[in-house]
Scaffold this motif. Structure first.
Motif, mmCIF file in Angstrom:
data_model
loop_
_atom_site.group_PDB
_atom_site.id
_atom_site.type_symbol
_atom_site.label_atom_id
_atom_site.label_comp_id
_atom_site.label_asym_id
_atom_site.label_seq_id
_atom_site.Cartn_x
_atom_site.Cartn_y
_atom_site.Cartn_z
ATOM 1 N N VAL A 119 0.755 -1.359 -0.044
ATOM 2 C CA VAL A 119 -0.103 -0.132 -0.164
ATOM 3 C C VAL A 119 0.822 1.287 -0.071
ATOM 4 O O VAL A 119 0.640 2.355 -0.821
ATOM 5 N N MET A 120 1.834 1.449 0.713
ATOM 6 C CA MET A 120 2.776 2.496 0.804
ATOM 7 C C MET A 120 3.514 2.558 -0.459
ATOM 8 O O MET A 120 3.860 3.809 -1.139
ATOM 9 N N ASN A 121 4.070 1.665 -1.267
ATOM 10 C CA ASN A 121 4.708 1.661 -2.404
ATOM 11 C C ASN A 121 3.696 2.072 -3.580
ATOM 12 O O ASN A 121 4.210 2.925 -4.505
ATOM 13 N N ALA A 122 2.794 1.646 -3.603
ATOM 14 C CA ALA A 122 1.555 1.909 -4.409
ATOM 15 C C ALA A 122 1.053 3.475 -4.496
ATOM 16 O O ALA A 122 0.741 4.003 -5.633
ATOM 17 N N ASN A 123 1.399 4.104 -2.975
ATOM 18 C CA ASN A 123 0.806 5.587 -2.996
ATOM 19 C C ASN A 123 2.134 6.425 -2.890
ATOM 20 O O ASN A 123 1.770 7.668 -2.741
ATOM 21 N N ASN A 124 3.200 5.850 -3.163
ATOM 22 C CA ASN A 124 4.450 6.609 -2.973
ATOM 23 C C ASN A 124 4.550 7.562 -1.590
ATOM 24 O O ASN A 124 4.987 8.572 -1.604
ATOM 25 N N TYR A 125 4.116 6.801 -0.508
ATOM 26 C CA TYR A 125 4.057 7.582 0.763
ATOM 27 C C TYR A 125 5.506 7.260 1.418
ATOM 28 O O TYR A 125 6.086 6.008 1.248
ATOM 29 N N SER A 126 6.138 8.179 2.115
ATOM 30 C CA SER A 126 7.117 7.893 3.129
ATOM 31 C C SER A 126 6.616 7.623 4.200
ATOM 32 O O SER A 126 5.487 8.201 4.912
ATOM 33 N N TYR A 127 6.872 6.662 5.083
ATOM 34 C CA TYR A 127 6.324 5.918 6.326
ATOM 35 C C TYR A 127 7.397 5.423 7.147
ATOM 36 O O TYR A 127 8.470 5.328 6.733
ATOM 37 N N GLU A 128 6.879 5.023 8.266
ATOM 38 C CA GLU A 128 7.512 4.206 9.046
ATOM 39 C C GLU A 128 6.482 3.178 9.862
ATOM 40 O O GLU A 128 5.356 3.896 10.114
ATOM 41 N N VAL A 129 6.755 2.163 10.069
ATOM 42 C CA VAL A 129 5.913 1.380 10.796
ATOM 43 C C VAL A 129 6.542 0.968 12.096
ATOM 44 O O VAL A 129 7.702 0.247 12.367
ATOM 45 N N ILE A 130 5.917 1.264 13.331
ATOM 46 C CA ILE A 130 6.388 1.200 14.564
ATOM 47 C C ILE A 130 5.339 -0.031 15.347
ATOM 48 O O ILE A 130 4.139 0.057 15.528
ATOM 49 N N PHE A 131 5.995 -1.201 15.419
ATOM 50 C CA PHE A 131 5.421 -2.340 16.297
ATOM 51 C C PHE A 131 5.788 -2.166 17.583
ATOM 52 O O PHE A 131 6.807 -1.966 17.897
ATOM 53 N N ILE A 132 4.785 -2.387 18.385
ATOM 54 C CA ILE A 132 4.864 -2.314 20.013
ATOM 55 C C ILE A 132 4.736 -3.452 20.443
ATOM 56 O O ILE A 132 3.466 -3.900 20.417
ATOM 57 N N ASP A 133 5.691 -4.440 21.012
ATOM 58 C CA ASP A 133 5.450 -5.903 21.318
ATOM 59 C C ASP A 133 5.085 -5.541 22.830
ATOM 60 O O ASP A 133 6.049 -5.258 23.850
ATOM 61 N N ASP A 134 3.878 -5.626 23.410
ATOM 62 C CA ASP A 134 3.334 -5.658 24.703
ATOM 63 C C ASP A 134 3.644 -6.683 25.337
ATOM 64 O O ASP A 134 2.417 -7.479 25.976
ATOM 65 N N GLY A 135 4.752 -7.364 25.582
ATOM 66 C CA GLY A 135 5.101 -8.431 26.392
ATOM 67 C C GLY A 135 4.531 -9.658 25.956
ATOM 68 O O GLY A 135 4.248 -10.856 26.541
ATOM 69 N N SER A 136 4.791 -10.320 24.667
ATOM 70 C CA SER A 136 4.523 -11.447 23.917
ATOM 71 C C SER A 136 5.305 -12.442 24.481
ATOM 72 O O SER A 136 6.576 -12.314 24.788
ATOM 73 N N THR A 137 4.736 -13.601 24.550
ATOM 74 C CA THR A 137 5.517 -14.825 24.917
ATOM 75 C C THR A 137 5.727 -15.776 24.019
ATOM 76 O O THR A 137 6.535 -16.854 23.989
ATOM 77 N N ASP A 138 5.453 -15.325 22.638
ATOM 78 C CA ASP A 138 5.907 -16.065 21.656
ATOM 79 C C ASP A 138 6.884 -15.564 21.014
ATOM 80 O O ASP A 138 7.857 -14.661 21.467
ATOM 81 N N ASP A 139 7.297 -15.790 19.628
ATOM 82 C CA ASP A 139 8.412 -15.109 18.700
ATOM 83 C C ASP A 139 8.117 -13.910 18.087
ATOM 84 O O ASP A 139 8.720 -13.607 17.039
ATOM 85 N N SER A 140 6.984 -13.137 18.697
ATOM 86 C CA SER A 140 6.592 -11.958 17.758
ATOM 87 C C SER A 140 7.899 -11.066 17.756
ATOM 88 O O SER A 140 8.039 -10.177 16.898
ATOM 89 N N TRP A 141 8.692 -10.874 18.775
ATOM 90 C CA TRP A 141 9.830 -9.823 18.888
ATOM 91 C C TRP A 141 10.834 -10.253 17.988
ATOM 92 O O TRP A 141 11.422 -9.491 17.202
#
Length: 318
Positions: free
Chosen positions: A26-48
């Protein structure tokens, strides 16, 4: 930078690669400059581990990892503090929020000059009994109480001007009421956009029926804070004085009535044998306590310290 996309998550390792790829398209299709910030709220799996891998592949991906689970509000607060985009998008990590909605939300902020735009999942794929009906009741109560005319306060897909998220405090479980917090802060141009709600593809919902109970309690809290948060004495003090005066007048009436009877030689009883005396005394005590509660609230308001928010274990690309 055009966009900051903030995604709080808890144990969503399966959905993260697909969500990331979808956002990038979606970002590339619209030529947006962007950042994606994932916040891992204490996951116990391999999310991080998944987040760090995505960050290594894409420098626009950033991550924050909490030491333990602090809740969605704290995760959003951490993301808001780091966000640098002109427009901030919040969305859930479970693929129920569609990244294809981002351009429409972005345009409503940049072209229609909304301060905040909230998604409305008009057609839902959740259980009617366990989620849809309680959600409708909750949203109705939220509209009536807050004055913010949104159909879906719980929708995680929202867009904000950067100035909005930098001027509100999201704490406790108040993430449901960010539009109300924004309104109370002076950002009154709040819009709504019908968005696609997709069925959950991986894992299970992290929220049960308890979120609606907590939601109603938070609604009462935010109603009180918006009206009396800066002047608790106006509520507690007013009720306290009223009850004390009523109790005082009742006590005076009892004593005066006894004196009149004694003066005229009528048979009388002890003041303490009159049930009304104890009701009046209780009213005076409660009135005094309410007044003191308001007074203490004013003192606390002037000396309060910010609550502990969260402890970050690690960050990536920030």
């Amino acid at each position: 930078m055009n966009l900051s996309i903030i995604i709080p998550l808890l144990n969503e390792q399966e959905s993260l690669p697909e969500l990331h790829s979808w956002i990038v398209r979606v970002m590339n299709a619209n030529n947006y400059s962007y950042e994606v910030i994932f916040i891992d709220d204490g996951s116990t799996d391999d999310s991080w581990q998944t987040i760090t891998s995505l960050s290594a592949e894409n420098q626009n991906v950033k991550g924050i990892r909490f030491l333990r689970n602090y809740g969605k509000s704290q995760a959003l607060h951490a993301g808001f503090a780091k966000a640098q985009g002109d427009v901030i998008i919040t969305m859930d990590a479970d693929l129920q929020d569609s990244p294809d909605e981002i351009p429409g939300l972005y345009q409503m902020i940049t072209q229609n000059n909304f301060d905040l735009v909230s998604g409305w999942k008009k057609k839902r794929y959740d259980s009617v009994v366990s989620k849809n009906l309680p959600s409708k009741l909750f949203n109705w109560a939220a509209r009536r109480t807050s004055g913010v005319q949104l159909n879906d306060f719980n929708c995680g897909l929202k867009a904000y001007k950067n100035i909005v998220i930098k001027n509100i405090e999201v704490s406790g479980e108040m993430h449901r009421y960010i539009p109300v917090l924004a309104k109370n802060a002076g950002f009154v141009k709040i819009g709504e956009k019908v968005v696609i709600h997709q069925a959950r593809k991986y894992g299970d919902s992290k929220f049960g029926m308890s979120r609606f109970i907590n939601g109603f309690l938070d609604l009462i809290t935010i109603w009180f804070l918006s009206r009396y948060g800066k002047r608790p004495m106006h509520l507690f003090g007013a009720f306290g004085v009223l009850m004390f005066v009523l109790g005082f007048i009742s006590t005076g009436f009892i004593i005066a009535l006894k004196l009149i009877k004694l003066y005229n030689g009528y048979e009388t009883i002890l003041v303490t044998d009159n049930p009304l005396f104890y009701i009046a005394l209780t009213a005076m005590i409660i009135g005094t306590q309410l007044f003191l509660a308001g007074f203490l609230g004013e003192i606390i308001l002037r000396t309060k310290n910010n609550e502990e928010r969260y402890k970050i274990a690690s960050e990536v690309n920030l």
